[in-house]
Write an enzyme that holds these catalytic residues in place. Structure first.
Site, PDB file in Angstrom:
ATOM      1  N   SER A 186       2.061  -5.451  -0.325  1.00 29.93           N
ATOM      2  CA  SER A 186       1.405  -6.697   0.048  1.00 29.93           C
ATOM      3  C   SER A 186       2.387  -7.873  -0.010  1.00 29.93           C
ATOM      4  O   SER A 186       3.426  -7.838   0.649  1.00 29.93           O
ATOM      5  CB  SER A 186       0.181  -6.929  -0.843  1.00 29.93           C
ATOM      6  N   ASP A 281      -7.082  -1.705   6.567  1.00 31.46           N
ATOM      7  CA  ASP A 281      -6.471  -2.876   5.941  1.00 31.46           C
ATOM      8  C   ASP A 281      -6.607  -4.072   6.875  1.00 31.46           C
ATOM      9  O   ASP A 281      -6.115  -4.028   8.010  1.00 31.46           O
ATOM     10  CB  ASP A 281      -4.995  -2.582   5.666  1.00 31.46           C
ATOM     11  N   HIS A 313      -6.574  -1.834   2.099  1.00 32.53           N
ATOM     12  CA  HIS A 313      -5.390  -2.482   1.547  1.00 32.53           C
ATOM     13  C   HIS A 313      -5.105  -1.993   0.124  1.00 32.53           C
ATOM     14  O   HIS A 313      -5.993  -1.964  -0.725  1.00 32.53           O
ATOM     15  CB  HIS A 313      -5.611  -4.001   1.558  1.00 32.53           C
TER      16      HIS A 313
END
Length: 339
Positions: A186, A281, A313
């Site tokens: 991320s 995601d 995600h």
């Protein structure tokens, strides 16, 4: 060197001071990024996740991995958790070195949280690598680009061990500085990419970067826009979180978030890149755009797109025993051991 206990106590105090009171009136909230963080009009910060920490351990009973905490920059508290796999033969050669950068929107989580301590430890156990998991100062108290500068400071500290006389024995004795990979998820994947870009611009003596691993990376997903675009249009093209965490950003043309605005992408200082994406995601457009942009740039390294269907995600952090998470970790472990 600061002991594990000292580091943990210090971090507990830091994290506790950053957790604001929970207000009942919505009017008191300036920015609500639940379930991650709330920022109140009076300046209080309420971190909703990532506040728990676990101590480092010597020889974890599940993995055999040992960990320790070190302060890198005493003035700022920038630190790291180091991981060393179980070494069964004292004559074993040097091990690949993994630099891991945690996610959390630049504002939550740490290497000391159960989520990241567990994942990095399990990856170290599977890949048989030495790892340094970076603790950077977090926005909004420390707005971007501070996290980038802190991460680079840790990488420079790591590089200072390449001549085998640094301050940390695990790195001196066990790390192979010719097989260094940087990986993150991320926001941490965003930082990881930018660290390789810095290494392209400012090479580190004695260090050879072989791999860049980007897991569900946070990037802008469109080409840069021209000078005729208004400030409001620029803001609309950049996520609100990025704007709040980086008030001085130039917006969607910022090379820190937009790979197409990165002038050194073609010269990226590593041999191979793996881009991990998950079908469900909501940020999938960013890493897919990164993969396409890197391919178009003329970079001559090896590139892989690892796609997982039916997951969201950073699913691998929340459900590490999931078959797809296990398969992804196995592939990443293989990636870390490539020359």
């Amino acid at each position: 060197m600061v002991s594990d206990i000292d580091v943990v106590v210090s971090l507990c105090k830091q994290l506790s001071s950053n957790i604001g009171q929970v207000y009942s009136k919505n009017d008191d909230v300036l920015h609500d990024f639940a379930p991650f963080i709330r920022i109140y009009k009076d300046g209080r910060i309420e971190r909703l996740v990532g506040n728990e920490i676990v101590p480092a351990t010597i020889s974890d009973p599940k993995t055999g991995v040992s960990s320790k905490d070190v302060i890198i920059v005493s003035e700022t508290g920038v630190s790291a958790r180091l991981f060393l796999p179980k070494i069964t033969n004292s004559s074993d050669g040097k091990l690949p070195l993994l630099i891991y950068i945690h996610g959390g929107g630049f504002c939550v989580e740490t290497p000391f949280s159960p989520l990241y301590d567990s994942y990095v430890s399990s990856l170290v156990a599977e890949a048989k690598v030495v790892a340094v998991s970076i603790h950077y100062r977090r926005a909004p108290e420390h707005p971007l680009p501070i996290a980038y500068d802190d991460s680079w400071a840790v990488i420079q500290w790591i590089a200072s061990h390449s001549n085998r006389n640094g301050t940390e024995s695990w790195l001196n004795n066990h790390a192979d500085f010719q097989r260094v990979s940087i990986m993150g998820d991320s926001a941490g994947a965003n930082i990881a990419h930018n660290m390789v870009v810095r290494a392209t611009e400012t090479p580190l003596e004695g260090v050879r970067f072989v791999g860049l691993g980007l897991i569900h990376a946070f990037f802008h997903e469109e080409e840069p826009v021209g000078p005729d675009v208004s400030d409001e249009e620029m803001k609309a093209k950049t996520t609100k979180l990025w704007r709040v965490m980086f008030p001085t950003t130039i917006g969607c043309n910022d090379p820190l978030i937009n790979p197409a605005a990165c002038t050194n992408l073609k010269r990226l200082a590593c041999k191979r890149v793996v881009v991990c994406v998950a079908e469900k995601d909501p940020l999938i457009g960013g890493p897919l755009f990164y993969h396409k942009t890197l391919h178009k740039s003329g970079w001559e390294g090896e590139m892989e797109l690892m796609e997982v269907q039916g997951e969201g995600h950073v699913f691998h952090l929340f459900n590490p025993t999931n078959d797809k998470a296990v398969a992804m970790k196995t592939r990443l472990a293989s990636f870390l051991n490539s020359d």
